[in-house]
Every structure is written in structure tokens, then in C-alpha cells.
Design a protein around this motif. Structure first.
Motif, PDB file in Angstrom:
ATOM      1  N   ALA A 152       0.831  -1.210   0.000  1.00 50.78           N
ATOM      2  CA  ALA A 152       0.000   0.000   0.000  1.00 50.78           C
ATOM      3  C   ALA A 152       0.863   1.257   0.000  1.00 50.78           C
ATOM      4  O   ALA A 152       0.427   2.308  -0.463  1.00 50.78           O
ATOM      5  N   THR A 153       2.098   1.143   0.514  1.00 55.21           N
ATOM      6  CA  THR A 153       2.980   2.309   0.534  1.00 55.21           C
ATOM      7  C   THR A 153       3.935   2.301  -0.656  1.00 55.21           C
ATOM      8  O   THR A 153       4.950   2.994  -0.657  1.00 55.21           O
ATOM      9  N   ASN A 154       3.610   1.463  -1.663  1.00 56.43           N
ATOM     10  CA  ASN A 154       4.362   1.456  -2.906  1.00 56.43           C
ATOM     11  C   ASN A 154       5.774   0.881  -2.790  1.00 56.43           C
ATOM     12  O   ASN A 154       6.649   1.193  -3.589  1.00 56.43           O
ATOM     13  N   ASP A 155       6.021   0.073  -1.761  1.00 55.06           N
ATOM     14  CA  ASP A 155       7.300  -0.634  -1.652  1.00 55.06           C
ATOM     15  C   ASP A 155       7.141  -1.998  -2.280  1.00 55.06           C
ATOM     16  O   ASP A 155       6.077  -2.610  -2.183  1.00 55.06           O
ATOM     17  N   ARG A 156       8.221  -2.459  -2.918  1.00 52.98           N
ATOM     18  CA  ARG A 156       8.149  -3.795  -3.485  1.00 52.98           C
ATOM     19  C   ARG A 156       8.176  -4.830  -2.364  1.00 52.98           C
ATOM     20  O   ARG A 156       8.905  -4.683  -1.385  1.00 52.98           O
ATOM     21  N   VAL A 157       7.377  -5.863  -2.521  1.00 54.97           N
ATOM     22  CA  VAL A 157       7.262  -6.912  -1.510  1.00 54.97           C
ATOM     23  C   VAL A 157       7.909  -8.177  -2.061  1.00 54.97           C
ATOM     24  O   VAL A 157       7.628  -8.575  -3.194  1.00 54.97           O
ATOM     25  N   PHE A 158       8.786  -8.791  -1.269  1.00 54.98           N
ATOM     26  CA  PHE A 158       9.526  -9.955  -1.724  1.00 54.98           C
ATOM     27  C   PHE A 158       9.104 -11.220  -0.965  1.00 54.98           C
ATOM     28  O   PHE A 158       8.397 -11.145   0.027  1.00 54.98           O
ATOM     29  N   VAL A 159       9.570 -12.359  -1.497  1.00 53.17           N
ATOM     30  CA  VAL A 159       9.162 -13.648  -0.938  1.00 53.17           C
ATOM     31  C   VAL A 159      10.306 -14.224  -0.106  1.00 53.17           C
ATOM     32  O   VAL A 159      11.414 -14.395  -0.615  1.00 53.17           O
ATOM     33  N   CYS A 160      10.051 -14.513   1.157  1.00 58.03           N
ATOM     34  CA  CYS A 160      11.069 -15.113   2.019  1.00 58.03           C
ATOM     35  C   CYS A 160      10.493 -16.364   2.654  1.00 58.03           C
ATOM     36  O   CYS A 160       9.306 -16.663   2.501  1.00 58.03           O
ATOM     37  N   ARG A 161      11.345 -17.101   3.353  1.00 59.01           N
ATOM     38  CA  ARG A 161      10.846 -18.242   4.109  1.00 59.01           C
ATOM     39  C   ARG A 161      11.786 -18.529   5.274  1.00 59.01           C
ATOM     40  O   ARG A 161      12.965 -18.152   5.257  1.00 59.01           O
ATOM     41  N   ALA A 162      11.262 -19.197   6.281  1.00 58.85           N
ATOM     42  CA  ALA A 162      12.069 -19.561   7.445  1.00 58.85           C
ATOM     43  C   ALA A 162      11.453 -20.784   8.117  1.00 58.85           C
ATOM     44  O   ALA A 162      10.261 -21.087   7.934  1.00 58.85           O
ATOM     45  N   LYS A 163      12.308 -21.488   8.869  1.00 63.52           N
ATOM     46  CA  LYS A 163      11.836 -22.641   9.650  1.00 63.52           C
ATOM     47  C   LYS A 163      11.255 -22.119  10.948  1.00 63.52           C
ATOM     48  O   LYS A 163      11.902 -21.377  11.679  1.00 63.52           O
ATOM     49  N   THR A 164      10.031 -22.509  11.228  1.00 65.42           N
ATOM     50  CA  THR A 164       9.417 -22.094  12.480  1.00 65.42           C
ATOM     51  C   THR A 164       8.206 -22.968  12.772  1.00 65.42           C
ATOM     52  O   THR A 164       7.563 -23.467  11.852  1.00 65.42           O
ATOM     53  N   ASP A 165       7.932 -23.171  14.038  1.00 65.22           N
ATOM     54  CA  ASP A 165       6.728 -23.892  14.466  1.00 65.22           C
ATOM     55  C   ASP A 165       6.576 -25.250  13.783  1.00 65.22           C
ATOM     56  O   ASP A 165       5.484 -25.614  13.358  1.00 65.22           O
TER      57      ASP A 165
END
Ligand SMILES: *[C@@H]1O[C@H](CO)[C@@H](O)[C@H](O)[C@H]1NC(C)=O
Length: 188
Positions: A126-139
Motif C-alpha cells: 500500500a505504501t508502494n514498496d516492493r514486496v519480496f518472498v522469504c521463508r524460514a523454519k518455524t513452528d
């Protein structure tokens, strides 16, 4: 309404207006295919990890409140879960990222919002920043999350589990495949 509340309401309206003007623009660099429960997952869908129940998660994206966000698609249940920097949600229609003969996708270790070359963006917030795809081990899972570079953390909020923030995580990147070498390729 007291004045602080009024101001908050005004700011919210303003942010939403900004979002309507600038935010939520889909990335077109990669191939995203619309899908839902009624459709077979494309064969070359990109694997993202697995959820706490052991189901495979594929990389997808959804639009939510003038943001485009990475999504965790579980084909068996036909749902995509996703999160912003503060809340989690789910959707029943989504887009799936697919690879092909010339483009493949890989996870690389990264940290602190470092701008990896060829990192896969789903679109803008919404603030016009590019959004990237990440991942992590959790839960007990390997979960796809949301990476805003400015925040320098991979944010994962899965269903009712607590919000998690990782300064070390993996980022999805795009790689061009060399076409198979042909000894007597087309001459021109
Ligand atoms: C593979 O996908 C990329 C990115 O979406 C696209 O530019 C390219 O034309 C596709 N290649 C083939 C062989 O379909």
C-alpha cells in the motif's frame, strides 16, 4: 470522537487513498497463474516448504487491502494463507508462481533485508514498496513469509501462531536457464 481518534481516522483514510493511488501493483517479471481449489496445481509450480501439518506449500500471491502479498498455497485444501506485517489471513483464490524451460526459482540464504539480485517480487504494498518472498523454519514447519526490505526482517504470521520476525531467512530468486546446447543449432 476525540481529536487523537479523529487524527488517526484521517491518517488511515489518507494511507488508504495513497494505497488506492500507488499500491497493489502486480509484478509482471514472473509468470503467475490464477488458481483455486477447482483447478489442478500447475506442474511447474514453485515449492515453498511445508506447513505444520506436513502439507507441501507452494509459492503464490494474493491481493489484500491494496497490497500484493506472498501466499502459502496448500493444494490439498485449496487455500492460500498469507500475512502482512501484523496480521494473518487466508484466501481461496490466488495466483501460483510457475517455472518453465527458461526460468527457474531457487531459495538462497539472506539476512537484514539485503537486496539479493533477481529476488522475486510479488508486487507492491500500500505504501508502494516492493514486496519480496522469504521463508524460514518455524513452528515445526518451513513457511513462506513477507519480506519488506525496509523492515529488514522476514515476517511470518501463520494462522493463530504468534507473529515471527527473522533477520536471517531465505529469499526466493529467479534464475535464467541456458537453453540446451545444440551442436548444429539454427544458423543465421
Ligand atoms: C518463461 O517465463 C518467463 C517469465 O515469466 C517468460 O518471460 C518466458 O517467455 C517463459 N519461457 C517460456 C519458454 O515459456
Amino acid at each position: 470522537m476525540n481529536s487523537a481518534l479523529k487524527l488517526t481516522a484521517l491518517v488511515l483514510v489518507f494511507v488508504q487513498l495513497l494505497g488506492a493511488i500507488h499500491g497493489g501493483v502486480y509484478d509482471n517479471t514472473n509468470l503467475w497463474v490464477a488458481s483455486d481449489k477447482t483447478l489442478e496445481l500447475p506442474e511447474s509450480a514453485v515449492l515453498g516448504g511445508f506447513d505444520p501439518y506436513g502439507y507441501y506449500i507452494y509459492v503464490g500471491r494474493v491481493v489484500y487491502s491494496s497490497s500484493i502479498l506472498p501466499a502459502r498455497i496448500v493444494p490439498e485444501t485449496g487455500t492460500a494463507t498469507y500475512n502482512t506485517e501484523s496480521l494473518s489471513n487466508s484466501a481461496t483464490s490466488y495466483q501460483v508462481l510457475v517455472a518453465n524451460e527458461t526460468v527457474s526459482y531457487h531459495w538462497v540464504r539472506s539476512f537484514d533485508g539485503y537486496r539479493e539480485k533477481n529476488a522475486v517480487s510479488v508486487g507492491t504494498s500500500a505504501t508502494n514498496d516492493r514486496v519480496f518472498v522469504c521463508r524460514a523454519k518455524t513452528d515445526g514447519a518451513l513457511l513462506v513469509g513477507t519480506l519488506y526490505l525496509a523492515q529488514r526482517v522476514c515476517i511470518i504470521k501463520y494462522q493463530d501462531l504468534p507473529l515471527r520476525k527473522f533477520d536471517k531467512y531465505e529469499v526466493l530468486i529467479r534464475k535464467k536457464e541456458l537453453l540446451q546446447w545444440q551442436p548444429f543449432g539454427p544458423s543465421n
